[in-house]
Motif scaffolding. Structure first.
Motif, PDB file in Angstrom:
ATOM      1  N   GLU A  92       0.822  -1.215   0.000  1.00 50.40           N
ATOM      2  CA  GLU A  92       0.000   0.000   0.000  1.00 50.40           C
ATOM      3  C   GLU A  92       0.850   1.256   0.000  1.00 50.40           C
ATOM      4  N   ASP A  93       2.080   1.163   0.504  1.00 52.24           N
ATOM      5  CA  ASP A  93       2.958   2.327   0.583  1.00 52.24           C
ATOM      6  C   ASP A  93       3.943   2.391  -0.584  1.00 52.24           C
ATOM      7  N   VAL A  94       3.656   1.677  -1.662  1.00 48.73           N
ATOM      8  CA  VAL A  94       4.532   1.650  -2.838  1.00 48.73           C
ATOM      9  C   VAL A  94       3.876   2.428  -3.967  1.00 48.73           C
ATOM     10  N   GLU A  95       4.667   3.222  -4.636  1.00 49.17           N
ATOM     11  CA  GLU A  95       4.132   4.055  -5.710  1.00 49.17           C
ATOM     12  C   GLU A  95       3.691   3.211  -6.912  1.00 49.17           C
ATOM     13  N   ARG A  96       4.529   2.270  -7.338  1.00 46.27           N
ATOM     14  CA  ARG A  96       4.215   1.418  -8.500  1.00 46.27           C
ATOM     15  C   ARG A  96       4.284  -0.040  -8.071  1.00 46.27           C
ATOM     16  N   PRO A  97       3.301  -0.533  -7.340  1.00 47.74           N
ATOM     17  CA  PRO A  97       3.388  -1.886  -6.777  1.00 47.74           C
ATOM     18  C   PRO A  97       3.464  -2.985  -7.822  1.00 47.74           C
ATOM     19  N   ALA A  98       2.806  -2.813  -8.967  1.00 46.52           N
ATOM     20  CA  ALA A  98       2.824  -3.861  -9.977  1.00 46.52           C
ATOM     21  C   ALA A  98       4.223  -4.127 -10.512  1.00 46.52           C
ATOM     22  N   ARG A  99       5.075  -3.154 -10.437  1.00 45.44           N
ATOM     23  CA  ARG A  99       6.449  -3.302 -10.934  1.00 45.44           C
ATOM     24  C   ARG A  99       7.449  -3.495  -9.790  1.00 45.44           C
ATOM     25  N   VAL A 100       7.278  -2.752  -8.717  1.00 44.33           N
ATOM     26  CA  VAL A 100       8.286  -2.732  -7.659  1.00 44.33           C
ATOM     27  C   VAL A 100       8.184  -3.941  -6.742  1.00 44.33           C
ATOM     28  N   VAL A 101       6.977  -4.345  -6.355  1.00 44.09           N
ATOM     29  CA  VAL A 101       6.824  -5.435  -5.381  1.00 44.09           C
ATOM     30  C   VAL A 101       7.377  -6.759  -5.894  1.00 44.09           C
ATOM     31  N   PRO A 102       7.033  -7.225  -7.112  1.00 46.44           N
ATOM     32  CA  PRO A 102       7.631  -8.482  -7.589  1.00 46.44           C
ATOM     33  C   PRO A 102       9.147  -8.406  -7.711  1.00 46.44           C
ATOM     34  N   ALA A 103       9.663  -7.261  -8.183  1.00 46.39           N
ATOM     35  CA  ALA A 103      11.110  -7.119  -8.328  1.00 46.39           C
ATOM     36  C   ALA A 103      11.805  -7.142  -6.977  1.00 46.39           C
ATOM     37  N   ALA A 104      11.248  -6.450  -5.987  1.00 47.12           N
ATOM     38  CA  ALA A 104      11.846  -6.427  -4.646  1.00 47.12           C
ATOM     39  C   ALA A 104      11.793  -7.810  -4.002  1.00 47.12           C
ATOM     40  N   THR A 105      10.700  -8.533  -4.209  1.00 44.77           N
ATOM     41  CA  THR A 105      10.577  -9.879  -3.643  1.00 44.77           C
ATOM     42  C   THR A 105      11.628 -10.809  -4.233  1.00 44.77           C
ATOM     43  N   ALA A 106      11.779 -10.792  -5.559  1.00 47.75           N
ATOM     44  CA  ALA A 106      12.772 -11.649  -6.201  1.00 47.75           C
ATOM     45  C   ALA A 106      14.190 -11.271  -5.782  1.00 47.75           C
ATOM     46  N   LEU A 107      14.470  -9.976  -5.715  1.00 53.37           N
ATOM     47  CA  LEU A 107      15.803  -9.514  -5.329  1.00 53.37           C
ATOM     48  C   LEU A 107      16.103  -9.880  -3.881  1.00 53.37           C
ATOM     49  N   CYS A 108      15.113  -9.777  -3.018  1.00 46.83           N
ATOM     50  CA  CYS A 108      15.288 -10.138  -1.612  1.00 46.83           C
ATOM     51  C   CYS A 108      15.625 -11.618  -1.463  1.00 46.83           C
ATOM     52  N   ILE A 109      14.845 -12.478  -2.089  1.00 49.52           N
ATOM     53  CA  ILE A 109      15.057 -13.921  -1.950  1.00 49.52           C
ATOM     54  C   ILE A 109      16.389 -14.331  -2.558  1.00 49.52           C
ATOM     55  N   CYS A 110      16.746 -13.775  -3.709  1.00 51.16           N
ATOM     56  CA  CYS A 110      18.035 -14.113  -4.339  1.00 51.16           C
ATOM     57  C   CYS A 110      19.206 -13.652  -3.473  1.00 51.16           C
ATOM     58  N   THR A 111      19.095 -12.483  -2.890  1.00 50.98           N
ATOM     59  CA  THR A 111      20.154 -11.986  -2.007  1.00 50.98           C
ATOM     60  C   THR A 111      20.296 -12.867  -0.767  1.00 50.98           C
ATOM     61  N   CYS A 112      19.161 -13.235  -0.178  1.00 49.31           N
ATOM     62  CA  CYS A 112      19.198 -14.107   1.006  1.00 49.31           C
ATOM     63  C   CYS A 112      19.800 -15.462   0.655  1.00 49.31           C
ATOM     64  N   ALA A 113      19.429 -16.007  -0.499  1.00 51.43           N
ATOM     65  CA  ALA A 113      19.975 -17.305  -0.911  1.00 51.43           C
ATOM     66  C   ALA A 113      21.484 -17.223  -1.092  1.00 51.43           C
ATOM     67  N   ALA A 114      21.958 -16.138  -1.713  1.00 54.24           N
ATOM     68  CA  ALA A 114      23.398 -15.974  -1.912  1.00 54.24           C
ATOM     69  C   ALA A 114      24.138 -15.859  -0.582  1.00 54.24           C
ATOM     70  N   LEU A 115      23.578 -15.115   0.362  1.00 58.16           N
ATOM     71  CA  LEU A 115      24.218 -14.954   1.668  1.00 58.16           C
ATOM     72  C   LEU A 115      24.223 -16.269   2.447  1.00 58.16           C
ATOM     73  N   TYR A 116      23.096 -16.956   2.453  1.00 60.44           N
ATOM     74  CA  TYR A 116      23.034 -18.242   3.145  1.00 60.44           C
ATOM     75  C   TYR A 116      24.022 -19.233   2.548  1.00 60.44           C
ATOM     76  N   ALA A 117      24.073 -19.294   1.215  1.00 63.32           N
ATOM     77  CA  ALA A 117      24.975 -20.229   0.548  1.00 63.32           C
ATOM     78  C   ALA A 117      26.440 -19.878   0.833  1.00 63.32           C
TER      79      ALA A 117
END
Length: 286
Positions: free
Chosen positions: A251-276
């Motif tokens: 709700e606090d995102v200006e362009r949720p259709a574009r930003v939310v999926p990208a942020a979710t994918a970037l978050c999970i990929c970053t976490c996976a890289a750090l864990y690995a």
């Protein structure tokens, strides 16, 4: 009286499984956006997800998983990350279609009805409450040991049993709650600073340890067998819990259709890289 009771039961049943139209939810968001002003960007949302997913436990859970799966723990973290990425894609799609606060409760309310949304949301809230309590209690012990003025209270903060008192943990929870309720922008800035500090600590650990790692220690890759890899991967999927916070902030995102999926994918990929990377450092250094 029987027909009246039947009518009442039927009304309650319809109310329990009443599905809220998405248009009604989106109309409420439009009213809220006019009041809140600017929204979050990609970097803030990504750090929000990373901050909710990765904690000091990254240095603990990797050791527990390595004991169960051996050097294959690196593969386990990557497989768990791929599974979480699929779940994240679902969250991103739903958040882009229903960019409102509420997350899973709103999604289920608009698809399966009020009762299902309530039951699942209560389970999720219990998970959050228990997790916050465990983290606050653990962090309180660190504070008591690390601050000289509180060293005499360290045994009290650590506790010796399930019902042992811990005066610092509730204070920490209240402090974090005060930061959250002040404003979304203020809590986002606080999270950005704390997450950046957390990533810096992990980077220092990796920078100091990776040069002395011995890749030959990764063989045999799976000394405990394929079954241990599957079991450990299922366990490690919980390590990525937290990326749903990104969808909750839609709700606090200006362009949720574009930003939310990208942020979710970037978050999970970053976490996976750090864990690995941390798990590789662990098994390749001992």
């Amino acid at each position: 009286r029987a027909p009246a009771m039947d009518a009442s039961a039927s009304s309650m049943l319809r109310s329990a499984f009443h599905v809220v139209p998405p248009e009604e939810v989106l109309a409420r968001r439009a009213d809220g956006r006019r009041r809140t002003g600017e929204g979050f960007g990609l970097a803030t949302l990504t750090l929000l997800g990373i901050g909710a997913s990765i904690g000091s436990g990254i240095f603990v859970i990797t050791g527990v998983a390595a004991r169960a799966a051996g050097p294959a723990v690196v593969l386990c973290f990557l497989l768990a990350g791929m599974s979480s990425l699929l779940s994240g894609a679902c969250y991103g799609e739903l958040a882009s279609r229903l960019p409102v606060a509420g997350g899973i409760y709103v999604y289920l309310r608009c698809s399966l009805g009020e009762l299902v949304a309530l039951v699942v949301s209560i389970n999720l809230l219990v998970d959050y409450v228990v997790g916050a309590a465990v983290l606050a209690r653990s962090f309180a012990a660190y504070v008591a040991r690390g601050v000289p003025a509180l060293s005499s209270f360290a045994p009290l903060a650590r506790g010796t049993g399930i019902l042992s008192p811990n005066p610092y943990a509730p204070l920490l929870v209240l402090l974090m709650s005060a930061l959250l309720v002040r404003s979304a922008a203020h809590s986002a800035r606080t999270n950005n600073a704390l997450t950046a500090l957390k990533l810096a600590v992990i980077a220092v650990v990796l920078g100091a340890g990776l040069p002395s790692a011995h890749p030959e220690l990764l063989t045999p890759l799976a000394p405990t067998g394929a079954a241990a890899i599957i079991d450990t991967t299922a366990l490690l999927a919980f390590s990525y819990t937290g990326f749903d916070a990104i969808a909750n902030a839609a709700e606090d995102v200006e362009r949720p259709a574009r930003v939310v999926p990208a942020a979710t994918a970037l978050c999970i990929c970053t976490c996976a890289a750090l864990y690995a990377a941390v798990s590789f450092l662990l098994v390749a250094s001992v």
